[in-house]
Write an enzyme that holds these catalytic residues in place. Structure first.
Site, short mmCIF file in Angstrom:
data_model
loop_
_atom_site.label_atom_id
_atom_site.label_comp_id
_atom_site.label_asym_id
_atom_site.label_seq_id
_atom_site.Cartn_x
_atom_site.Cartn_y
_atom_site.Cartn_z
N HIS A 132 -0.19 -1.44 -2.59
CA HIS A 132 0.21 -2.82 -2.31
C HIS A 132 1.13 -3.38 -3.39
O HIS A 132 1.63 -4.49 -3.25
CB HIS A 132 -1.02 -3.72 -2.18
CG HIS A 132 -1.90 -3.36 -1.03
ND1 HIS A 132 -1.44 -3.25 0.26
CD2 HIS A 132 -3.24 -3.07 -0.98
CE1 HIS A 132 -2.45 -2.91 1.06
NE2 HIS A 132 -3.54 -2.79 0.33
ZN LIG Z 1 -6.80 0.03 1.75
#
Ligand SMILES: [Zn+2]
Length: 500
Positions: free
Chosen positions: A259
């Site tokens: 992320h």
């Molecule tokens: Zn994940």
């Protein structure tokens, strides 16, 4: 949560708008009517971004990540808006400035010490005891098992796969190392001194780690107890990618912070280790093309944002639950083959989707390295991943990916990082999966096994599957024989699934 509905499975490529697989293949509108979910725009123009924009518009705004390119009003609500705007100005670089930046990056890589010397008798498996996060009990406030990396390592060690001397300990990525991919502004946001006013760094780190009390801690504690372990794991991923190119495969027991992009962290991801690992290889000319296979349950929006402009050299195949964080519509533009699945997809359908799409991806793109983001939050019962893959499904999935890499006309070096996985039994399953790869001969290091044999004269750690052997049997190594009944139970519980 929504009820399972297999008809919601979708898979798309960058040259093909959203397709619905299953019985309603031909009826894109049906999916939206049936589910009430947002309509994913379907366009005949494979290059326009309508699909992404429509999809993002209909996402719930509070779950969308900050997107400086698309959601400026959201960016300006954050305390980091000044930095973001500074980065936007930085983007308007001239060609000369870009050339200088590239030269600086190459200089940083040349000076980097992350590529530590690895002896032939060491497995290309990277781990440090300092990967694990533990301080004052704060880690218990996050659903993440922040000690899972140590558990994986200890299980593998107990099963006789390796010892401390035959594994590789990485170095912590320095600021210069991180700047190979990250912006100065992002790095500074993680370490600003409290004397500069309201501690923006602590807000940033608290947000990234999703542990709110971190915002109250002095920066030196945050650096030492939270960020240093993540920097070590980042160093591990960078080293693992290099080792994969030399040995054909490598595993970082940590890493997989998918992320985090060069400019923005989130979802427990503070450093863009996948981007960094590939940038190191690209800038040295070690590789020209890379594929990222992201099988974490969440969309890998960090590396997708970072390589969005490099789709000719970085092919991303991402399989994720379309209904959960981060639902980053902008980052989807970085995906070359997108496989969005619905809640609670189960083994058979999931495995078929992964296999068919990986086959198709490798038919249209031949990478010099395969980065396998092997998140285990797709495991059944995971409250965040919300998929229903069984432990044996995870083990089979990993095995299948390694087989794909090995069985191409020219085997593809593969580097695996462990990424997300939030339950207390994830470590057991990751360890079982790595042991299975070893038992199946998909990973090996004869020198390490020979070295361990010399250390333990009666040991015979080299493992090849034997004809008729059931998968649930404990490896016939002296180390394994010396392990406790608990470890035998561990094998029976997880590897045993494969024998069914
Ligand atoms: Zn994940």
């Amino acid at each position: 949560m929504a009820e399972p509905d297999d008809s919601l499975l979708t898979q798309t490529t960058d040259t093909e708008p959203a397709l619905v697989v299953g019985e309603i293949k031909e009826n894109r509108e049906t999916r939206c009517e049936d589910t009430g979910m947002e309509e994913e725009a379907v366009s005949d123009d494979p290059t326009n971004g309508e699909e992404v924009r429509l999809s993002e518009t209909n996402d719930e705004p509070e779950q969308s990540p900050v997107s400086m390119q698309e959601d400026r009003h959201l960016v300006r609500r954050t305390s980091e808006s000044d930095d973001i705007e500074e980065e936007e100005r930085e983007e308007e670089s001239t060609e000369q400035e870009i050339a200088e930046q590239y030269a600086k990056i190459r200089e940083r890589i040349q000076k980097s010490k992350l590529y530590v010397n690895v002896e032939p008798h060491q497995w290309p498996i990277i781990y440090s005891p300092d990967y694990n996060i533990s301080f004052l009990g704060f880690e218990k406030l996050h659903p993440f098992d922040s000690g899972k990396w140590g558990k994986v390592y200890n299980l593998l060690k107990k099963e006789g796969m390796f010892c401390d001397e035959t594994t590789v300990c990485p170095l912590e990525a320095t600021e210069d190392d991180l700047l190979v991919a990250h912006t100065k502004q992002y790095i500074s946001r993680l370490k600003k001194d409290i004397s500069e006013g309201f501690p923006k760094w602590s807000i940033s780190v608290a947000g990234i780690t999703e542990i709110p009390p971190v915002a109250l801690l002095p920066n030196y504690i945050v650096q030492k107890k939270v960020l240093r372990p993540l920097r070590l794991q980042t160093g591990g991923s960078i080293l693992a990618a290099k080792l994969a190119m030399e040995r054909g495969w490598a595993i970082n027991i940590g890493g997989g912070f998918h992320h985090c992009s060069s400019k923005q962290g989130g979802g427990f991801c503070a450093y863009a280790d996948i981007t960094l690992a590939l940038r190191f290889l690209f800038h040295q000319g070690t590789i020209k093309k890379a594929m990222i296979l992201d099988l974490d349950a969440h969309q890998g929006n960090g590396h997708e944002r970072d390589f969005m402009q490099d789709k000719e050299s970085v092919y991303i195949l991402d399989v994720y639950n379309r209904h959960i964080y981060p639902r980053d519509g902008f980052a989807k533009r970085g995906i070359s083959r997108k496989v969005e699945v619905n809640y609670f997809i189960a083994d058979e359908q999931y495995m078929t989707l992964v296999a068919s799409n990986l086959e198709a991806a490798l038919n249209e793109f031949v990478p010099d390295i395969l980065v396998y983001n092997a998140g285990t939050d797709s495991l059944e019962g995971d409250p965040l991943g919300a998929l229903s893959i069984t432990p044996q499904g995870i083990i089979k999935r990993d095995m299948m990916v390694f087989e794909f890499a090995r069985d191409r006309p020219k085997p593809i070096p593969i580097v695996m990082v462990t990424s997300g996985g939030y339950q207390r039994n994830n470590a057991d399953i990751i360890a079982a999966s790595i042991l299975n790869l070893w038992r199946r001969g998909l990973i090996a290091c004869p020198e390490a096994e020979e070295y361990q044999g010399k250390q333990e004269p009666s040991s015979s750690t080299s493992r090849q599957p034997e004809e008729g052997e059931t998968a649930g049997e404990t490896p016939s190594t002296s180390n394994a024989d010396a392990t406790t009944q608990g470890n035998r139970g561990f094998f029976r519980s997880f590897l045993g699934f494969l024998g069914r």
